[in-house]
Design a protein around this motif. Structure first.
Motif, PDB file in Angstrom:
ATOM      1  N   LEU A   1       0.829  -1.201   0.000  1.00  0.00           N
ATOM      2  CA  LEU A   1       0.000   0.000   0.000  1.00  0.00           C
ATOM      3  C   LEU A   1       0.866   1.255   0.000  1.00  0.00           C
ATOM      4  N   GLY A   2       0.373   2.309  -0.649  1.00  0.00           N
ATOM      5  CA  GLY A   2       1.055   3.590  -0.597  1.00  0.00           C
ATOM      6  C   GLY A   2       0.956   4.206   0.783  1.00  0.00           C
ATOM      7  N   LEU A   3       1.671   5.315   0.992  1.00  0.00           N
ATOM      8  CA  LEU A   3       1.739   5.914   2.321  1.00  0.00           C
ATOM      9  C   LEU A   3       0.355   6.263   2.860  1.00  0.00           C
ATOM     10  N   ALA A   4      -0.491   6.884   2.047  1.00  0.00           N
ATOM     11  CA  ALA A   4      -1.816   7.301   2.514  1.00  0.00           C
ATOM     12  C   ALA A   4      -2.703   6.114   2.835  1.00  0.00           C
ATOM     13  N   ALA A   5      -2.812   5.177   1.897  1.00  0.00           N
ATOM     14  CA  ALA A   5      -3.664   4.007   2.115  1.00  0.00           C
ATOM     15  C   ALA A   5      -3.153   3.167   3.275  1.00  0.00           C
TER      16      ALA A   5
END
Length: 382
Positions: free
Chosen positions: A156-160
């Motif tokens: 997952l990316g940082l936000a997710a």
């Protein structure tokens, strides 16, 4: 000659920067020449970090390498986790917990012996700070709920990933994109109080951990980072009153009550970030409950059209819509300002390293207004 006094340093130029520019009359914000609208709608937070730190948007291979390096640095030490648990048990404020966590990150820094003026090493340290802040914050919240922290998900990316670690559920695409966009909108905003604090600390050639810890401390003040929480608390008060939102806001303004989320030290028109978050709030409303979007738009229309605040240079700022957006994403209200810090850390780091490229110790003066020619009296005679 009497020097002009500029309280709060308002209007005083103290540095040159290529990072961000604000046009308060036009409602325009750019990062390194790119409009905030283009970045928010077309880039990821990782791309914006790369832009701020390296001066250009990354190519695909550069982004892949950069994102992988961030992902590898997400884990925090057992000592940090244990401290987050103790602070949660002690009912500490989230911003204070974050301040402590950032300060503790340096204890496991693999480049602790790097020279203070090694800007590349400082950037790598900044990358580690940025990667670890979401993990520490999510762990603190999990401990407050009496639950165990969730390990970062490398897919997952940082936000997710933050939303996943916070809630225990992988966010859907709309939630992940919305939160990623919110991080982009808050990444940098000129020499605000927390950014300037970080720069002052950095100008002493203190390490980047000290500078970011100082930024967190400055952001914790209610005059800087807490307005989105205030907005959400007002929205909840309106909802719980069972009154029509228009009726509530009319009564509140007639009583002289200030509605948070309006007005800005720089913008004289609607904050461009508020416009973008209003769109996201509308999209989230379409997916579920439109209550919060309806209340915020009702308040905005009344204050801008009926009360004419825009003509007075008072318009919605980013906090007016970010509060309800975060709430719809399942984020606790007192975590809003820490999330602000999670995003803005990237800007703090960029400004510190940019300033240190041609560093000069920041040392303003104060005008002395105390007494003169006091006669000293020995202690035994006082």
């Amino acid at each position: 000659m009497v020097d002009d006094l500029k309280k709060g340093l308002e209007g005083v130029l103290v540095a040159e920067s290529e990072l961000s520019s604000i046009d308060g009359d036009e409602g325009r914000l750019i990062y390194r020449g790119y409009t905030i609208e283009d970045l928010a709608r077309g880039a990821s937070y990782e791309e914006v970090l790369y832009l701020l730190w390296h001066g250009h948007l990354p190519a695909e291979d550069e982004l892949e390498s950069f994102a992988a390096a961030l992902t590898e640095e997400r884990a925090v030490s057992d000592d940090v986790l244990a401290t987050m648990e103790r602070l949660a048990d002690a009912d500490e404020q989230p911003m204070a917990a974050l301040r402590t966590a950032v300060s503790m990150f340096s204890a496991t820094e693999p480049e602790s012996d790097a020279e203070a003026d090694d800007l590349e090493a400082s950037l790598r340290k900044g990358r580690r700070i940025t990667a670890k802040i979401p993990t520490a914050l999510a762990a603190f919240e999990r401990y407050r709920l009496g639950e165990e922290p969730i390990d970062p998900d490398p897919d997952l990316g940082l936000a997710a990933n933050f939303l996943y670690m916070l809630t225990g559920e992988q966010p859907d695409d709309v939630a992940a994109e919305t939160f990623d966009q919110a991080l982009i909108l808050h990444a940098d905003h000129g020499l605000n109080a927390s950014t300037f604090t970080s720069m002052v600390i950095g100008s002493t050639m203190a390490d980047i951990y000290s500078a970011v810890t100082g930024g967190v401390s400055a952001l914790s003040g209610p005059l800087h980072g807490g307005a989105n929480q205030d907005v959400m608390e007002v929205l909840m008060e309106i909802d719980e009153s069972n009154k029509d939102p228009l009726e509530w806001v009319e009564e509140a303004t007639d009583e002289g009550r200030r509605i948070p989320g309006f007005g800005h030290r720089v913008y004289n028109v609607k904050d461009p970030r508020a416009r973008i978050l209003q769109e996201r709030s509308k999209e989230l409303a379409a997916e579920g409950n439109s209550k919060w979007y309806d209340i915020t738009t009702t308040i905005e229309e009344y204050l801008t059209e009926e009360k004419g605040l825009v003509e007075k240079g008072i318009a919605p700022n980013v906090d007016f819509y970010s509060g309800s957006v975060y709430y719809q994403l399942g984020i606790p209200i007192d975590m809003y300002t820490p999330i602000f810090a999670m995003s803005r850390a990237g800007g703090w780091i960029a400004h510190v390293l940019e300033y240190q490229e041609d560093n000069r110790l920041i040392r303003p003066r104060a005008r002395y207004t105390g007494p003169e020619n006091q006669e000293f009296v020995p202690l035994e005679e006082r």
